[in-house]
Design a protein around this motif. Structure first.
Motif, short mmCIF file in Angstrom:
data_model
loop_
_atom_site.label_atom_id
_atom_site.label_comp_id
_atom_site.label_asym_id
_atom_site.label_seq_id
_atom_site.Cartn_x
_atom_site.Cartn_y
_atom_site.Cartn_z
N ILE A 219 0.84 -1.20 0.00
CA ILE A 219 0.00 0.00 0.00
C ILE A 219 0.87 1.25 0.00
N CYS A 220 1.79 1.31 0.94
CA CYS A 220 2.66 2.47 1.06
C CYS A 220 3.82 2.15 1.99
N GLY A 221 4.84 2.98 1.96
CA GLY A 221 5.95 2.86 2.88
C GLY A 221 5.64 3.53 4.21
N LEU A 222 6.45 3.26 5.21
CA LEU A 222 6.23 3.85 6.52
C LEU A 222 6.39 5.37 6.50
N GLY A 223 7.16 5.88 5.55
CA GLY A 223 7.33 7.33 5.45
C GLY A 223 6.06 8.07 5.08
N GLU A 224 5.04 7.34 4.63
CA GLU A 224 3.78 7.96 4.22
C GLU A 224 2.70 7.89 5.29
N ILE A 225 3.00 7.26 6.42
CA ILE A 225 2.01 7.21 7.50
C ILE A 225 2.54 7.98 8.70
N HIS A 226 1.61 8.43 9.53
CA HIS A 226 1.97 9.27 10.66
C HIS A 226 1.85 8.54 12.00
N ASN A 227 0.82 7.71 12.13
CA ASN A 227 0.56 7.04 13.39
C ASN A 227 0.24 5.56 13.15
N LEU A 228 0.59 4.76 14.13
CA LEU A 228 0.12 3.38 14.23
C LEU A 228 -0.52 3.21 15.60
N ILE A 229 -1.75 2.72 15.62
CA ILE A 229 -2.41 2.38 16.88
C ILE A 229 -2.64 0.88 16.88
N THR A 230 -2.12 0.21 17.90
CA THR A 230 -2.25 -1.24 18.00
C THR A 230 -2.50 -1.61 19.46
N ASP A 231 -2.55 -2.91 19.73
CA ASP A 231 -2.80 -3.35 21.11
C ASP A 231 -1.51 -3.84 21.75
N ALA A 232 -1.59 -4.09 23.05
CA ALA A 232 -0.40 -4.40 23.84
C ALA A 232 0.21 -5.75 23.50
N GLY A 233 -0.47 -6.56 22.71
CA GLY A 233 0.09 -7.85 22.31
C GLY A 233 1.09 -7.78 21.18
N ALA A 234 1.29 -6.60 20.61
CA ALA A 234 2.22 -6.45 19.48
C ALA A 234 3.66 -6.64 19.93
N PRO A 235 4.49 -7.36 19.15
CA PRO A 235 5.89 -7.60 19.54
C PRO A 235 6.69 -6.29 19.61
N ASP A 236 7.41 -6.11 20.72
CA ASP A 236 8.14 -4.86 20.95
C ASP A 236 9.18 -4.59 19.87
N HIS A 237 9.87 -5.64 19.40
CA HIS A 237 10.95 -5.39 18.44
C HIS A 237 10.40 -4.92 17.10
N HIS A 238 9.21 -5.39 16.72
CA HIS A 238 8.60 -4.89 15.48
C HIS A 238 8.14 -3.45 15.66
N LEU A 239 7.56 -3.14 16.82
CA LEU A 239 7.10 -1.77 17.07
C LEU A 239 8.28 -0.81 17.09
N ALA A 240 9.41 -1.24 17.64
CA ALA A 240 10.58 -0.38 17.69
C ALA A 240 11.07 -0.05 16.29
N VAL A 247 7.31 6.82 12.70
CA VAL A 247 5.88 6.65 12.94
C VAL A 247 5.62 6.76 14.45
N THR A 248 4.61 7.53 14.83
CA THR A 248 4.21 7.62 16.23
C THR A 248 3.38 6.38 16.57
N VAL A 249 3.88 5.55 17.48
CA VAL A 249 3.24 4.28 17.81
C VAL A 249 2.51 4.40 19.14
N THR A 250 1.24 4.01 19.15
CA THR A 250 0.43 4.00 20.36
C THR A 250 -0.07 2.58 20.60
N THR A 251 0.14 2.07 21.82
CA THR A 251 -0.42 0.77 22.17
C THR A 251 -1.49 0.96 23.23
#
Length: 252
Positions: A219-240, A247-251
């Motif tokens: 769909i697009c690269g990360l440079g084209e998105i501003h925020n990711l909202i996910t839940d606390a089960g997401a793997p920390d190393h991928h979120l990092a 990207v501003t990441v919110t869990t």
């Protein structure tokens, strides 16, 4: 667990692992081996996976679970994500919503934050919003895709190109630091990309099963998105890795 939710979790697990056995699925779903075998037979007959001796497989980069089978899967997490997403919407904004189970939850909360204009290509979301007087609804048009309830293709893309959207909530089948945002269908990806191009702000809403995952069409690269909202089960190393791309990441 509802049968439809069990089927959705089973398909997501097979897609993520590539191959599984009956015992593994029995433990995951907390049901008997006989129930798992019946589920596998049914899903095989629906061409959603391929049975093997003692289990099931899927090839390549995974299978797409139809939206109606995903509606009940991880619903508490999706509702929490949607609550955080809705807080980002100011009164009077033009909001874009692509198809997906999490974006559907966002849509249900937006009716409480009107007046708003909502632009969507998802027919199920349009059906939910059309009777709410605080929502001005714009539906893209296009070719209907039964797996995701979305309208896609050149007509949809032309509609989106003709409008400016303040914030789009983007549903994805995968998001990773290496490949950005992906989905299963290339025409759907092109329409989602049109949402991205027309939006001042792009917010990906995705439960933890999508984090670090890569599917067929970009769909697009990360440079084209501003925020990711996910839940606390997401793997920390991928979120990092995603956060390192800006990207501003919110869990939640």
């Amino acid at each position: 667990m509802l049968r439809t939710e069990r089927h959705a979790r089973l398909l997501e697990h097979v897609s993520a692992r590539g191959s599984v056995d009956v015992g593994e699925l029995s433990r995951l779903l907390a049901v008997s081996g006989a129930t798992v075998r019946r589920d596998l037979q049914y899903l095989s007959e629906m061409n959603l996976l391929r049975r093997t001796h003692g289990g099931a497989v899927t090839g390549g980069i995974g299978i797409e679970v139809p939206l109606h089978r995903r509606m009940e899967s991880r619903r508490p997490e999706k509702r929490a994500i949607a609550r955080a997403a809705a807080e980002l919407v100011p009164a009077g904004a033009v909001v874009g919503l692509t198809g997906g189970t999490t974006t559907t939850e966002v849509a249900r909360l937006l009716v409480e934050r009107g007046p708003l204009t909502v632009v969507t290509n998802a027919v199920n979301i349009a059906a939910e919003l059309v009777l709410h007087r605080g929502i001005t609804l714009v539906v893209s048009g296009g070719n209907a895709r039964s797996e995701s309830y979305e309208l896609i293709g050149p007509i949809a893309e032309k509609t989106l190109a003709d409008h400016h959207i303040d914030v789009t909530f983007l549903g994805v089948d995968g998001i990773s630091s290496a490949q950005g945002c992906t989905t299963h269908d290339q025409l759907e990806a092109a329409t989602d990309s049109a949402f991205v191009r027309s939006s001042g702000r792009v917010v990906v809403v995705a439960d933890h099963s999508k984090i670090g995952k890569v599917t067929f069409a970009k769909i697009c690269g990360l440079g084209e998105i501003h925020n990711l909202i996910t839940d606390a089960g997401a793997p920390d190393h991928h979120l990092a890795g995603i956060a390192d791309a800006g990207v501003t990441v919110t869990t939640v």
